[in-house]
Design a protein around this motif. Sequence first.
Motif, PDB file in Angstrom:
ATOM      1  N   TYR A 102      16.337  17.334   4.847  1.00  0.00           N
ATOM      2  CA  TYR A 102      15.986  16.677   3.586  1.00  0.00           C
ATOM      3  C   TYR A 102      17.187  15.887   3.073  1.00  0.00           C
ATOM      4  CZ  TYR A 102      14.663  15.998  -1.248  1.00  0.00           C
ATOM      5  OH  TYR A 102      14.382  15.433  -2.462  1.00  0.00           O
ATOM      6  N   GLY A 103      16.937  14.653   2.653  1.00  0.00           N
ATOM      7  CA  GLY A 103      17.981  13.814   2.084  1.00  0.00           C
ATOM      8  C   GLY A 103      18.741  12.982   3.107  1.00  0.00           C
ATOM      9  N   SER A 104      18.439  13.155   4.392  1.00  0.00           N
ATOM     10  CA  SER A 104      19.142  12.349   5.387  1.00  0.00           C
ATOM     11  C   SER A 104      18.639  10.904   5.319  1.00  0.00           C
ATOM     12  CB  SER A 104      18.934  12.924   6.788  1.00  0.00           C
ATOM     13  OG  SER A 104      17.573  12.892   7.146  1.00  0.00           O
ATOM     14  N   PRO A 105      19.509   9.941   5.620  1.00  0.00           N
ATOM     15  CA  PRO A 105      19.098   8.541   5.515  1.00  0.00           C
ATOM     16  C   PRO A 105      18.032   8.191   6.558  1.00  0.00           C
ATOM     17  CG  PRO A 105      21.301   8.711   6.432  1.00  0.00           C
ATOM     18  CD  PRO A 105      20.903  10.088   6.025  1.00  0.00           C
ATOM     19  N   VAL A 106      17.125   7.330   6.163  1.00  0.00           N
ATOM     20  CA  VAL A 106      16.067   6.860   7.054  1.00  0.00           C
ATOM     21  C   VAL A 106      16.526   5.546   7.658  1.00  0.00           C
ATOM     22  CG1 VAL A 106      13.670   6.103   7.175  1.00  0.00           C
ATOM     23  CG2 VAL A 106      14.301   7.986   5.670  1.00  0.00           C
ATOM     24  N   THR A 107      16.519   5.478   8.967  1.00  0.00           N
ATOM     25  CA  THR A 107      16.938   4.265   9.664  1.00  0.00           C
ATOM     26  C   THR A 107      15.721   3.582  10.270  1.00  0.00           C
ATOM     27  OG1 THR A 107      17.274   5.384  11.768  1.00  0.00           O
ATOM     28  CG2 THR A 107      19.152   5.328  10.238  1.00  0.00           C
ATOM     29  N   PRO A 108      15.814   2.277  10.546  1.00  0.00           N
ATOM     30  CA  PRO A 108      14.679   1.586  11.188  1.00  0.00           C
ATOM     31  C   PRO A 108      14.309   2.202  12.541  1.00  0.00           C
ATOM     32  CG  PRO A 108      16.193  -0.013  10.262  1.00  0.00           C
ATOM     33  CD  PRO A 108      16.849   1.340  10.128  1.00  0.00           C
ATOM     34  N   GLN A 109      15.286   2.762  13.249  1.00  0.00           N
ATOM     35  CA  GLN A 109      14.991   3.387  14.534  1.00  0.00           C
ATOM     36  C   GLN A 109      14.112   4.625  14.354  1.00  0.00           C
ATOM     37  OE1 GLN A 109      18.152   2.553  13.550  1.00  0.00           O
ATOM     38  NE2 GLN A 109      18.225   0.659  14.754  1.00  0.00           N
ATOM     39  N   MET A 110      14.303   5.341  13.254  1.00  0.00           N
ATOM     40  CA  MET A 110      13.497   6.528  12.994  1.00  0.00           C
ATOM     41  C   MET A 110      12.059   6.150  12.630  1.00  0.00           C
ATOM     42  SD  MET A 110      16.288   8.597  10.713  1.00  0.00           S
ATOM     43  CE  MET A 110      15.301  10.021  10.351  1.00  0.00           C
ATOM     44  N   VAL A 111      11.901   5.051  11.918  1.00  0.00           N
ATOM     45  CA  VAL A 111      10.573   4.629  11.491  1.00  0.00           C
ATOM     46  C   VAL A 111       9.795   4.023  12.645  1.00  0.00           C
ATOM     47  CG1 VAL A 111       9.324   3.148   9.873  1.00  0.00           C
ATOM     48  CG2 VAL A 111      11.417   4.258   9.163  1.00  0.00           C
ATOM     49  N   GLY A 112      10.490   3.370  13.569  1.00  0.00           N
ATOM     50  CA  GLY A 112       9.827   2.785  14.729  1.00  0.00           C
ATOM     51  C   GLY A 112       9.360   1.366  14.454  1.00  0.00           C
ATOM     52  N   PRO A 113       8.278   0.949  15.124  1.00  0.00           N
ATOM     53  CA  PRO A 113       7.832  -0.445  15.009  1.00  0.00           C
ATOM     54  C   PRO A 113       7.386  -0.842  13.605  1.00  0.00           C
ATOM     55  CG  PRO A 113       6.440   0.777  16.575  1.00  0.00           C
ATOM     56  CD  PRO A 113       7.469   1.718  16.053  1.00  0.00           C
ATOM     57  N   THR A 114       7.050   0.127  12.766  1.00  0.00           N
ATOM     58  CA  THR A 114       6.615  -0.232  11.411  1.00  0.00           C
ATOM     59  C   THR A 114       7.781  -0.553  10.487  1.00  0.00           C
ATOM     60  OG1 THR A 114       6.544   2.084  10.743  1.00  0.00           O
ATOM     61  CG2 THR A 114       4.511   1.135  11.583  1.00  0.00           C
ATOM     62  N   ALA A 115       9.011  -0.369  10.943  1.00  0.00           N
ATOM     63  CA  ALA A 115      10.174  -0.690  10.105  1.00  0.00           C
ATOM     64  C   ALA A 115      10.187  -2.168   9.736  1.00  0.00           C
ATOM     65  CB  ALA A 115      11.465  -0.306  10.821  1.00  0.00           C
ATOM     66  N   GLN A 116       9.739  -3.015  10.639  1.00  0.00           N
ATOM     67  CA  GLN A 116       9.712  -4.446  10.348  1.00  0.00           C
ATOM     68  C   GLN A 116       8.736  -4.758   9.214  1.00  0.00           C
ATOM     69  OE1 GLN A 116      11.861  -6.681  11.694  1.00  0.00           O
ATOM     70  NE2 GLN A 116      11.055  -8.074  10.143  1.00  0.00           N
ATOM     71  N   TYR A 117       7.665  -3.969   9.097  1.00  0.00           N
ATOM     72  CA  TYR A 117       6.725  -4.149   7.982  1.00  0.00           C
ATOM     73  C   TYR A 117       7.470  -4.000   6.660  1.00  0.00           C
ATOM     74  CZ  TYR A 117       2.919  -3.274   4.715  1.00  0.00           C
ATOM     75  OH  TYR A 117       2.079  -3.324   3.641  1.00  0.00           O
ATOM     76  N   TRP A 118       8.262  -2.929   6.528  1.00  0.00           N
ATOM     77  CA  TRP A 118       8.972  -2.672   5.277  1.00  0.00           C
ATOM     78  C   TRP A 118      10.057  -3.716   5.039  1.00  0.00           C
ATOM     79  CZ3 TRP A 118       6.158   0.090   2.391  1.00  0.00           C
ATOM     80  CH2 TRP A 118       5.355   1.094   2.922  1.00  0.00           C
ATOM     81  N   THR A 119      10.702  -4.182   6.093  1.00  0.00           N
ATOM     82  CA  THR A 119      11.710  -5.232   5.950  1.00  0.00           C
ATOM     83  C   THR A 119      11.062  -6.511   5.421  1.00  0.00           C
ATOM     84  OG1 THR A 119      12.963  -4.288   7.766  1.00  0.00           O
ATOM     85  CG2 THR A 119      13.489  -6.544   7.155  1.00  0.00           C
ATOM     86  N   ASP A 120       9.923  -6.879   6.010  1.00  0.00           N
ATOM     87  CA  ASP A 120       9.226  -8.089   5.560  1.00  0.00           C
ATOM     88  C   ASP A 120       8.708  -7.924   4.140  1.00  0.00           C
ATOM     89  OD1 ASP A 120       9.756  -9.137   8.031  1.00  0.00           O
ATOM     90  OD2 ASP A 120       7.725  -8.841   8.814  1.00  0.00           O
ATOM     91  N   TYR A 121       8.203  -6.740   3.821  1.00  0.00           N
ATOM     92  CA  TYR A 121       7.688  -6.493   2.481  1.00  0.00           C
ATOM     93  C   TYR A 121       8.815  -6.566   1.449  1.00  0.00           C
ATOM     94  CZ  TYR A 121       5.399  -4.267  -1.460  1.00  0.00           C
ATOM     95  OH  TYR A 121       4.897  -4.006  -2.697  1.00  0.00           O
ATOM     96  N   ALA A 122       9.957  -5.973   1.787  1.00  0.00           N
ATOM     97  CA  ALA A 122      11.085  -5.969   0.850  1.00  0.00           C
ATOM     98  C   ALA A 122      11.607  -7.379   0.608  1.00  0.00           C
ATOM     99  CB  ALA A 122      12.202  -5.080   1.390  1.00  0.00           C
ATOM    100  N   SER A 123      11.618  -8.198   1.643  1.00  0.00           N
ATOM    101  CA  SER A 123      12.147  -9.552   1.466  1.00  0.00           C
ATOM    102  C   SER A 123      11.177 -10.432   0.689  1.00  0.00           C
ATOM    103  CB  SER A 123      12.464 -10.177   2.823  1.00  0.00           C
ATOM    104  OG  SER A 123      11.274 -10.320   3.584  1.00  0.00           O
ATOM    105  N   SER A 124       9.899 -10.032   0.593  1.00  0.00           N
ATOM    106  CA  SER A 124       8.940 -10.842  -0.151  1.00  0.00           C
ATOM    107  C   SER A 124       8.869 -10.465  -1.628  1.00  0.00           C
ATOM    108  CB  SER A 124       7.548 -10.703   0.467  1.00  0.00           C
ATOM    109  OG  SER A 124       7.039  -9.398   0.252  1.00  0.00           O
ATOM    110  N   GLN A 125       9.535  -9.378  -2.033  1.00  0.00           N
ATOM    111  CA  GLN A 125       9.476  -8.909  -3.414  1.00  0.00           C
ATOM    112  C   GLN A 125      10.713  -9.358  -4.185  1.00  0.00           C
ATOM    113  OE1 GLN A 125       6.700  -7.243  -4.512  1.00  0.00           O
ATOM    114  NE2 GLN A 125       6.031  -7.822  -2.478  1.00  0.00           N
ATOM    115  N   PRO A 126      10.535  -9.718  -5.461  1.00  0.00           N
ATOM    116  CA  PRO A 126      11.718 -10.055  -6.256  1.00  0.00           C
ATOM    117  C   PRO A 126      12.566  -8.808  -6.469  1.00  0.00           C
ATOM    118  CG  PRO A 126       9.720 -10.124  -7.598  1.00  0.00           C
ATOM    119  CD  PRO A 126       9.301  -9.858  -6.186  1.00  0.00           C
ATOM    120  N   GLY A 127      13.798  -8.862  -6.071  1.00  0.00           N
ATOM    121  CA  GLY A 127      14.687  -7.702  -6.181  1.00  0.00           C
ATOM    122  C   GLY A 127      14.569  -6.793  -4.978  1.00  0.00           C
ATOM    123  N   GLY A 128      13.406  -6.780  -4.349  1.00  0.00           N
ATOM    124  CA  GLY A 128      13.190  -6.011  -3.131  1.00  0.00           C
ATOM    125  C   GLY A 128      13.345  -4.522  -3.318  1.00  0.00           C
ATOM    126  N   ILE A 129      13.001  -3.763  -2.292  1.00  0.00           N
ATOM    127  CA  ILE A 129      13.198  -2.318  -2.335  1.00  0.00           C
ATOM    128  C   ILE A 129      14.472  -1.927  -1.619  1.00  0.00           C
ATOM    129  CG2 ILE A 129      10.792  -1.650  -2.659  1.00  0.00           C
ATOM    130  CD1 ILE A 129      10.533  -1.327   0.313  1.00  0.00           C
TER     131      ILE A 129
END
Length: 138
Positions: A102-129
């Motif tokens: 619990y509390g360990s950082p989440v890396t794109p490698q851990m998320v797998g192919p869906t990591a790009q979804y979150w990257t694209d979503y974050a870049s489309s939001q003002p301020g991003g996640i």
Amino acid sequence: MGTFPQTFPSGLDGATGSYAVYFGMDNKLKTPYSYAVDFSIGRELGHSFALQVAYVGRFSHRLLSQEDVASPLDLVDPHTKIDYFTAVQALAKLYRNPQIPYGSPVTPQMVGPTAQYWTDYASSQPGGIRRSGFLPDS
């Protein structure tokens, strides 16, 4: 500084005893109502055989909220063609994995192919996640 017990002002003159709700109410607002209905019919057809059909439903009118605003949209990333529910399911699997502390950082490698979804979503939001530390800046 207020005193205890605190009383609410009435609005214009500051007198106590009224909640001043009438200033924000729409005078054309109509009371919402709904009907709960149920209907069933049964027939004995003979030879120890019976048929029963039932309907249960609710009909609502003049609701103040017409949509479930808490329901997430199944947004599809145009770049990866991955939808929201698939991306969230990958994160849920990480959350349920007992080998990840619990509390360990989440890396794109851990998320797998869906990591790009979150990257694209974050870049489309003002301020991003990214600001919240969800994904590391690359």
